[in-house]
Scaffold this motif. Structure first.
Motif, PDB file in Angstrom:
ATOM      1  N   LYS A   1     -27.191 -29.437   4.104  1.00 45.86           N
ATOM      2  CA  LYS A   1     -28.580 -28.984   4.186  1.00 45.86           C
ATOM      3  C   LYS A   1     -29.492 -30.059   4.773  1.00 45.86           C
ATOM      4  O   LYS A   1     -30.456 -29.751   5.474  1.00 45.86           O
ATOM      5  CB  LYS A   1     -29.087 -28.569   2.803  1.00 45.86           C
ATOM      6  N   VAL A   2     -29.186 -31.307   4.493  1.00 49.33           N
ATOM      7  CA  VAL A   2     -30.021 -32.403   4.993  1.00 49.33           C
ATOM      8  C   VAL A   2     -29.783 -32.636   6.486  1.00 49.33           C
ATOM      9  O   VAL A   2     -30.730 -32.846   7.244  1.00 49.33           O
ATOM     10  CB  VAL A   2     -29.762 -33.703   4.191  1.00 49.33           C
TER      11      VAL A   2
ATOM     12  N   ASP B   1     -35.980 -17.844   4.574  1.00 48.24           N
ATOM     13  CA  ASP B   1     -37.061 -17.579   3.618  1.00 48.24           C
ATOM     14  C   ASP B   1     -37.810 -18.846   3.207  1.00 48.24           C
ATOM     15  O   ASP B   1     -38.807 -18.771   2.487  1.00 48.24           O
ATOM     16  CB  ASP B   1     -36.506 -16.915   2.352  1.00 48.24           C
ATOM     17  N   PHE B   2     -37.319 -20.013   3.632  1.00 40.33           N
ATOM     18  CA  PHE B   2     -37.888 -21.294   3.213  1.00 40.33           C
ATOM     19  C   PHE B   2     -38.150 -22.179   4.423  1.00 40.33           C
ATOM     20  O   PHE B   2     -37.533 -22.013   5.470  1.00 40.33           O
ATOM     21  CB  PHE B   2     -36.933 -22.012   2.251  1.00 40.33           C
ATOM     22  N   SER B   3     -39.022 -23.145   4.252  1.00 40.85           N
ATOM     23  CA  SER B   3     -39.307 -24.087   5.338  1.00 40.85           C
ATOM     24  C   SER B   3     -38.160 -25.086   5.470  1.00 40.85           C
ATOM     25  O   SER B   3     -37.395 -25.312   4.526  1.00 40.85           O
ATOM     26  CB  SER B   3     -40.611 -24.844   5.055  1.00 40.85           C
ATOM     27  N   ALA B   4     -38.070 -25.687   6.629  1.00 44.54           N
ATOM     28  CA  ALA B   4     -37.029 -26.687   6.875  1.00 44.54           C
ATOM     29  C   ALA B   4     -37.168 -27.854   5.902  1.00 44.54           C
ATOM     30  O   ALA B   4     -36.168 -28.356   5.373  1.00 44.54           O
ATOM     31  CB  ALA B   4     -37.103 -27.180   8.317  1.00 44.54           C
ATOM     32  N   GLY B   5     -38.394 -28.278   5.643  1.00 45.42           N
ATOM     33  CA  GLY B   5     -38.624 -29.392   4.724  1.00 45.42           C
ATOM     34  C   GLY B   5     -38.171 -29.093   3.307  1.00 45.42           C
ATOM     35  O   GLY B   5     -37.576 -29.947   2.638  1.00 45.42           O
TER      36      GLY B   5
ATOM     37  N   LYS C   1     -34.449 -29.281   3.100  1.00 43.58           N
ATOM     38  CA  LYS C   1     -34.011 -30.683   3.124  1.00 43.58           C
ATOM     39  C   LYS C   1     -34.206 -31.326   1.746  1.00 43.58           C
ATOM     40  O   LYS C   1     -33.378 -32.116   1.303  1.00 43.58           O
ATOM     41  CB  LYS C   1     -34.753 -31.453   4.206  1.00 43.58           C
ATOM     42  N   ILE C   2     -35.289 -30.974   1.062  1.00 42.32           N
ATOM     43  CA  ILE C   2     -35.518 -31.499  -0.293  1.00 42.32           C
ATOM     44  C   ILE C   2     -34.432 -30.996  -1.242  1.00 42.32           C
ATOM     45  O   ILE C   2     -33.876 -31.776  -2.028  1.00 42.32           O
ATOM     46  CB  ILE C   2     -36.928 -31.108  -0.801  1.00 42.32           C
ATOM     47  N   ILE C   3     -34.126 -29.705  -1.172  1.00 42.58           N
ATOM     48  CA  ILE C   3     -33.056 -29.146  -2.012  1.00 42.58           C
ATOM     49  C   ILE C   3     -31.743 -29.870  -1.725  1.00 42.58           C
ATOM     50  O   ILE C   3     -31.026 -30.271  -2.639  1.00 42.58           O
ATOM     51  CB  ILE C   3     -32.895 -27.630  -1.779  1.00 42.58           C
ATOM     52  N   GLY C   4     -31.436 -30.047  -0.441  1.00 43.75           N
ATOM     53  CA  GLY C   4     -30.205 -30.732  -0.049  1.00 43.75           C
ATOM     54  C   GLY C   4     -30.152 -32.167  -0.555  1.00 43.75           C
ATOM     55  O   GLY C   4     -29.121 -32.637  -1.031  1.00 43.75           O
ATOM     56  N   ALA C   5     -31.286 -32.869  -0.450  1.00 39.08           N
ATOM     57  CA  ALA C   5     -31.335 -34.254  -0.924  1.00 39.08           C
ATOM     58  C   ALA C   5     -31.117 -34.314  -2.432  1.00 39.08           C
ATOM     59  O   ALA C   5     -30.385 -35.189  -2.928  1.00 39.08           O
ATOM     60  CB  ALA C   5     -32.669 -34.892  -0.545  1.00 39.08           C
TER      61      ALA C   5
ATOM     62  N   MET D   1     -29.254 -23.886  -9.435  1.00 38.37           N
ATOM     63  CA  MET D   1     -28.427 -22.678  -9.346  1.00 38.37           C
ATOM     64  C   MET D   1     -29.171 -21.441  -9.840  1.00 38.37           C
ATOM     65  O   MET D   1     -28.939 -20.337  -9.352  1.00 38.37           O
ATOM     66  CB  MET D   1     -27.117 -22.862 -10.105  1.00 38.37           C
ATOM     67  N   ILE D   2     -30.076 -21.617 -10.790  1.00 36.96           N
ATOM     68  CA  ILE D   2     -30.914 -20.489 -11.212  1.00 36.96           C
ATOM     69  C   ILE D   2     -31.796 -20.053 -10.043  1.00 36.96           C
ATOM     70  O   ILE D   2     -31.902 -18.864  -9.737  1.00 36.96           O
ATOM     71  CB  ILE D   2     -31.759 -20.855 -12.451  1.00 36.96           C
ATOM     72  N   GLY D   3     -32.400 -21.019  -9.376  1.00 37.16           N
ATOM     73  CA  GLY D   3     -33.227 -20.700  -8.208  1.00 37.16           C
ATOM     74  C   GLY D   3     -32.417 -20.078  -7.083  1.00 37.16           C
ATOM     75  O   GLY D   3     -32.851 -19.109  -6.445  1.00 37.16           O
ATOM     76  N   ALA D   4     -31.218 -20.610  -6.845  1.00 35.60           N
ATOM     77  CA  ALA D   4     -30.357 -20.072  -5.789  1.00 35.60           C
ATOM     78  C   ALA D   4     -29.923 -18.646  -6.124  1.00 35.60           C
ATOM     79  O   ALA D   4     -29.940 -17.762  -5.259  1.00 35.60           O
ATOM     80  CB  ALA D   4     -29.141 -20.971  -5.608  1.00 35.60           C
TER      81      ALA D   4
END
Length: 126
Positions: free
Chosen positions: A23-24, A42-46, A49-53, A86-89
């Motif tokens: 993701k990053v 559905d989400f911004s690139a930034g 990247k935060i989720i991935g980090a 994982m709840i959010g995903a």
């Protein structure tokens, strides 16, 4: 039993390091057309990247805790963070009528790792 605990932790850590790094480092334009990643539109690139980090750093903390004693306190915290992610995903995939089995499995494995390491927080206070 200790060997199984270590194997589960290593697998969980490697999974989150891999998906977080992807993701990053994957360009947003490529990610949104990748099969299984269309939710990213559905989400911004930034934000992605935060989720991935968070995923990659949490995985790294879990992995390093096996060698660095002072990192042991991070395992239950990272596991709790994985559960929240994982709840959010699962919610995101549910809203898009996509399967949530992978999210549920990773949630349960994260909960298991949290349970196995629940004493790390108490030992750190002493």
């Amino acid at each position: 039993m200790q060997i199984i605990k270590i194997i589960v932790q290593v697998l969980l850590a490697l999974i989150f390091i891999m998906v977080g790094s992807m993701k990053v480092f994957t360009p947003y334009s490529e990610m949104i057309i990748t099969e299984g990643m269309t939710w990213a539109e559905d989400f911004s690139a930034g934000f992605i990247k935060i989720i991935g980090a968070l995923e990659a750093l949490g995985g790294l903390a879990v992995l390093l805790s096996l060698r660095i004693k002072s990192f042991k306190v991070l395992v239950p915290l990272a596991s709790l963070g994985f559960m929240i992610l994982m709840i959010g995903a699962a919610y995101t995939h549910w809203e898009r009528s996509e399967p949530i089995a992978t999210n549920a499995i990773l949630f349960l494995v994260s909960a298991l790792v949290l349970y196995q390491n629940r004493g790390a927080l108490a030992r750190n206070k002493a």
